[in-house]
Design a protein around this motif. Sequence first.
Motif, PDB file in Angstrom:
ATOM      1  N   SER A  78     -36.565  36.378 -45.877  1.00 18.06           N
ATOM      2  CA  SER A  78     -36.520  35.102 -45.100  1.00 18.06           C
ATOM      3  C   SER A  78     -37.446  35.956 -43.912  1.00 18.06           C
ATOM      4  O   SER A  78     -37.726  36.909 -44.003  1.00 18.06           O
ATOM      5  CB  SER A  78     -34.963  35.866 -44.010  1.00 18.06           C
ATOM      6  N   ALA A  79     -38.005  34.201 -42.674  1.00 22.13           N
ATOM      7  CA  ALA A  79     -39.261  34.185 -42.281  1.00 22.13           C
ATOM      8  C   ALA A  79     -38.937  34.214 -41.109  1.00 22.13           C
ATOM      9  O   ALA A  79     -37.774  33.065 -41.031  1.00 22.13           O
ATOM     10  CB  ALA A  79     -40.285  34.093 -42.844  1.00 22.13           C
ATOM     11  N   PRO A  80     -39.512  33.628 -39.911  1.00 17.63           N
ATOM     12  CA  PRO A  80     -39.354  33.684 -38.321  1.00 17.63           C
ATOM     13  C   PRO A  80     -39.574  32.786 -38.351  1.00 17.63           C
ATOM     14  O   PRO A  80     -41.157  32.291 -38.458  1.00 17.63           O
ATOM     15  CB  PRO A  80     -38.972  35.123 -37.931  1.00 17.63           C
ATOM     16  N   ILE A  81     -39.342  31.601 -37.336  1.00 18.65           N
ATOM     17  CA  ILE A  81     -40.003  30.967 -37.289  1.00 18.65           C
ATOM     18  C   ILE A  81     -39.997  29.932 -35.729  1.00 18.65           C
ATOM     19  O   ILE A  81     -39.456  29.958 -35.258  1.00 18.65           O
ATOM     20  CB  ILE A  81     -39.539  29.374 -38.065  1.00 18.65           C
ATOM     21  N   LEU A  82     -40.391  30.060 -35.103  1.00 17.14           N
ATOM     22  CA  LEU A  82     -40.678  30.239 -33.151  1.00 17.14           C
ATOM     23  C   LEU A  82     -40.197  28.779 -33.109  1.00 17.14           C
ATOM     24  O   LEU A  82     -41.137  28.008 -33.366  1.00 17.14           O
ATOM     25  CB  LEU A  82     -42.234  31.278 -32.527  1.00 17.14           C
ATOM     26  N   ALA A  83     -39.739  28.845 -31.713  1.00 18.19           N
ATOM     27  CA  ALA A  83     -39.096  27.734 -31.202  1.00 18.19           C
ATOM     28  C   ALA A  83     -40.255  27.256 -30.596  1.00 18.19           C
ATOM     29  O   ALA A  83     -40.824  28.339 -29.528  1.00 18.19           O
ATOM     30  CB  ALA A  83     -38.474  27.671 -30.700  1.00 18.19           C
ATOM     31  N   TRP A  84     -40.716  25.777 -30.321  1.00 16.18           N
ATOM     32  CA  TRP A  84     -41.950  25.412 -30.189  1.00 16.18           C
ATOM     33  C   TRP A  84     -41.577  25.349 -28.335  1.00 16.18           C
ATOM     34  O   TRP A  84     -42.410  25.174 -27.615  1.00 16.18           O
ATOM     35  CB  TRP A  84     -42.367  23.858 -30.631  1.00 16.18           C
ATOM     36  N   ARG A  85     -40.642  25.397 -28.152  1.00 16.16           N
ATOM     37  CA  ARG A  85     -40.033  24.590 -26.199  1.00 16.16           C
ATOM     38  C   ARG A  85     -38.982  25.866 -26.418  1.00 16.16           C
ATOM     39  O   ARG A  85     -38.607  26.338 -27.538  1.00 16.16           O
ATOM     40  CB  ARG A  85     -39.820  23.317 -26.181  1.00 16.16           C
TER      41      ARG A  85
END
Length: 358
Positions: A163-170
């Motif tokens: 798995s890899a993280p995806i940062l939230a835009w807001r």
Amino acid sequence: MVPAPCVPTAAVPPPAYHRAQRQQPAALHVSALWLVTHLHLLALCRLAVQAAHRRCPPPLPGGPGGRPRTYSEESLLLLALLRTLWRLSYADMRDWLRDWPELARACGLPRERAGRVRVPSPSQQWKRAAAAGAPPFEMLFVLAAREALRAGLLRARDLVIDSAPILAWRRRDPDAASGHAPAQHPTPFLRGYRVHTLLCRAAGLPLFFVVAPANAHDAPFARLLLTWAVRLYALRPCVIRMDAAYWGLALIHWIHTALGAVAVLPWNPKRQKNRDCLPPTWTATELGKRSAIERFFARVFRPFGLQRPPVCGWTAVVQRVALTYTATLVVALAAHHQGRPDLIRSPKRVLAHLWEAA
């Protein structure tokens, strides 16, 4: 004594540059029109929309009145895929289609009475994508993976899960959550999502994915990924590699008995205190082969902007991940179609008009 003036000449690269150019394989630089026509992407998008509507029926149409829809679902899905492949904005995609009417006609866009091709505006592209939801984009990825399996690009015998993280835009993203960040991340916590990916190690291409909030544990997603992949593609894997976050005796037993494969994952002392009578499920050499998925994340996340995509909400994030993973498969199919298996993981050398901005 005044030195004689030198005649200006063009820049001369050093000899090492010429040696590197000779060693580097020639690029393909296929155009978008070739990609759409030779790979039959419009028909693939049409099948994806039909399959998505069978599994998840679209909302009921509006009542009488209002302007009828001008653009079909498959055309807008294809435009989204081309926009991801060439990393364009909505406005750039509109201008590109206006300047290239032949590409617009190949994408199935309608014509006006005067014969000109009608091109959707940026707001129309965004609104129709939000109304379509995630199923058409997910089905497009599944169909592209089936085409890669049929072409022999994906062997699906040696699989890797990570798995890899995806940062939230807001920060106020309603579907995002705060969870522990990876060890290489500068902060201990992050707010966003995690994409769990099933990868074919031989080809370095994705087979399936699941997007979850960042606070969800990794362990339950390994069986979910494998179950859906076996059901969708009829896979018969031999080796499945994971990290310690997916450790579990029930998972190892299910992989060995139900799938007939070997589970290669390190022992996690936090999950199993008693190690007596446990068979070794990994070695340092076999576990090192799991780095293929790390190279995949590095090759895909930064160029396609998946580290922090400018979208908000779980549906938009799934759409972006599905389009990005589909783009990697389309690039591999284009290289395979041209007889260049060495370029299946090189979008900059396969797609035309892309390397200047890289």
